[in-house]
Design a protein around this motif. Sequence first.
Motif: not given
Lengths: 457, 430
Positions: B185-206
């Motif tokens: 079944t399709f559970d929606g994009f929210d959890a995926l978008v949240d995870k990707v967004s969090e990881e993207y923000r964490l990549c602001s510094s290297t």
Amino acid sequence: MKNWLRELLRKADADYVEVRLEETVRTSVNFTGPTLEECTQNLSFGGCVRALVKGGWGFTCFNSLDELEEKVRLAVEHARAVGLRRGEDLKLADVPVVDVVVPFEPVNDPADVPIERKVETLRAYNDIVLSFDKRITTSSTRYHDARRKLTFATSEGTWIEKEDADLAVSVAAVVNTPAGTFFARAYNGSSNDYNVVLGLEEEILEKCRDVLDIAAAKPVKGGKYTVILDPALAGVFIHEAFGHLSEADFVYEDPHLQEVMVLGREFGPPELNVADTGLDVGTRGYLPYDDEGVPTERTYLIREGKLVGRLHSRETAAKMGERPTGNARAINYRHPPIPRMRNTVIEPGGVPFEEMIRATKDGLYCLDARGGQTNGELFTFTAADAFVIRDGKIAERVRDVTLTGNVFETLRNIDMIGNDYRLRDSGGGCGKGGQFPLPVSHGSPHVRIRNVVVGGK
Amino acid sequence: MTPEKILEKAAAASDAAEVYTSRRESLSVSFENNRIKESTSSDLQGTAVRVLKDGRVGFSVSTRPGDERVADTAVSLARFGKKAGFAFPPQPDVERFPFDPSHIEGITPERAASECAAAVERLRSLGDGVLAFCGMGKERFSSRILSTAGLDFAVDGGYVQWHCGVTRNVEGDFLTVYDYRVGRTFDGFDALVDKVSEEYRLCSSTEKIESGKYRVLFTPRALSSLLRVFNDCLSGKAVAKRISPWANRKGERLFDERITYLTDLVSEDAPFRRAVDDEGVPTGRKLLVDRGVLASFYHSLDSAAECGDEPTGHGFRSSVGAQPAPSLFCTRLLPGEDSLEGLASSAQLWVEDLLGASMSNSFSGIITGNVSLGFTVRDGSRVARVKDAMLSVNVFELFRDAVLGISSTVERHGTALLPYLLLDGVSVSA
């Protein structure tokens, strides 16, 4: 059929429509150990329709050719739904309308070789491995040929009937030790000549000797090394490290990346010349017309160290205002064409191999590839075999050598290009966007690169 | 020609015959570079025939609907075929899992486009220069196996898959963050978008790291790259061919006793729930590694016969054109007793994705990959992105001697259900 299909596409309510119909007979012969695991002949028959409406693509694929009108209508409907949301006035890059039959011109046609002979040849190779030394645990001897008839038609009037082939052989000796399982393999491939399968006995014996030494070798110590890549590995390197970055669908809608990949930018030393070509008859990357009906060419990517071109589909070429290069390829009728490589090469430089080794105080000599991967900026690939270079001489063997790096830094760190260009097709293929394995080739001379990260303990 | 007629034709010229038919209908919508790109559909089918003749196996496939030649080709190739150590199985007496199509019927191109558009809108807001991509699709499949052993089993199923991510490619810093899901079944994009967004923000510094040995926390996704060693070495085919270094080690303790690895195709929550494999052999729950001890291998009919084992119901066809081979789906590494927070507080690196790991020689036990998404960790928190660092993990050794902890929580990655794993002494070259 021809006139009917052309008329059907011409009348379709879309900015562009194309149809591909394919029939492929694939023969596979595989031994593992003494057992003939597979000897099969499969028929793949199917087609696809791709349509473009206001910048939106629709695609449908099928095995039944019944109701082709309905399939064209479905693809157009898909495209219209996308185009309505996208609303883009996209015109594909102009290419000549062609009406051609491209005959298959084999040197030794694999279809003429009876399957009994193929099995016999492969069994003899397999026996060489199994009887070489009792420390060799097993073998993996694989062969395939695929013979395809293709019909391609577009709403612009292009009609291509083409017959082509792809074949590859690989003979691997396998040693299983408490430290793990190790392989060495002889291989070859072609798009028109079964002869490449023949006469591999000496090479197989050499690989049997190699695998015993590889299994006895110590794992490489991780760190930064000056590496010399042999032509096979250098070919995979340029494919992974620069070829994929040159595929224009990576760049065409990314303004930041367009700044990075601006034509004229210096990417490597002046001796570095890199091209991708579909002109090399007989190689697995030979491609007289791509899967959009665009004639092939030799496309320079880097000339004298500077970026001069990239690999285009008609869409990416139009959007970037550049010339289509004939690089739109689909692995089969189940997929739409996307920008892909053909035969990607580093052109020869002037340094003899011996001089390259002599000029390297500490380093690694890495041979042949087990595969590679890239995400655009980072690349990684694994050498099938490697040796330490010490004081300008090839010294002991090491194993488990995986090289990695940043594409841009690594290209700048190329400091020697050999004069010994070589191309040898392997049985592998390239993967992108779920389309694997696409037959491609790569050729190169020996190449030396400084400061390459090698994984390990 | 109908499957029954093809079976009849193949059986008439052989000692035993099997016909496998499959049909897959799919649709998908994809967005690239912040905009809708493509809508596709497919209707693909094929027929595979396998015969046993004079003690050998013949096999052929055709995707031309109703192609009767496939029976003749399979029979004619049997003379070259592998010695048949197995017989086709009889009709199994198993619980069937009827497919409820209502779970995927609502996934229309319009719905997929709207769901993707909403996800892309959220992802683009992550910042200037961010290019979002997204896709969603469904597949409905049906297959049927008939054989002269009296087998006639139809499988009907379907699933939804969806993915999303962002790229940001600037000079000296290319970044791609993405993830995907697959399910009945399709559970929606929210959890995926949240995870990707969090990881993207964490990549602001290297942060640059030095070469050395590190305590590394592998997320379920990164762990799946390491478990390729298990999947390959436990394959009945690799055992039969003596490629697997574990071929003679059944019953031995190879790993830390907290490692239990199994496959379960019948549990209620399995993304692919299958009563039988593509050879008609019942599936089920199978312990592969039990508290560190090598418990069993997974088999097709052929690999089981070659190893002198019982078939385990893992004979699947990677496509209609491929012969059944041992394949793993719905694997689980059982959770441990450690909290994720506790593990993170002991970790120095947090690794989500390894580039090139699939190229490693899994039979040597060593998985090597460049950290394409990973972070430095301080005081239990991810601090900055790690780049240009190559991990080399000797799974044989580290899963035996260097397991510092296994999380009590698990996450789905593809069809696998996996915890977080903290390993000590992981080699990093930078």
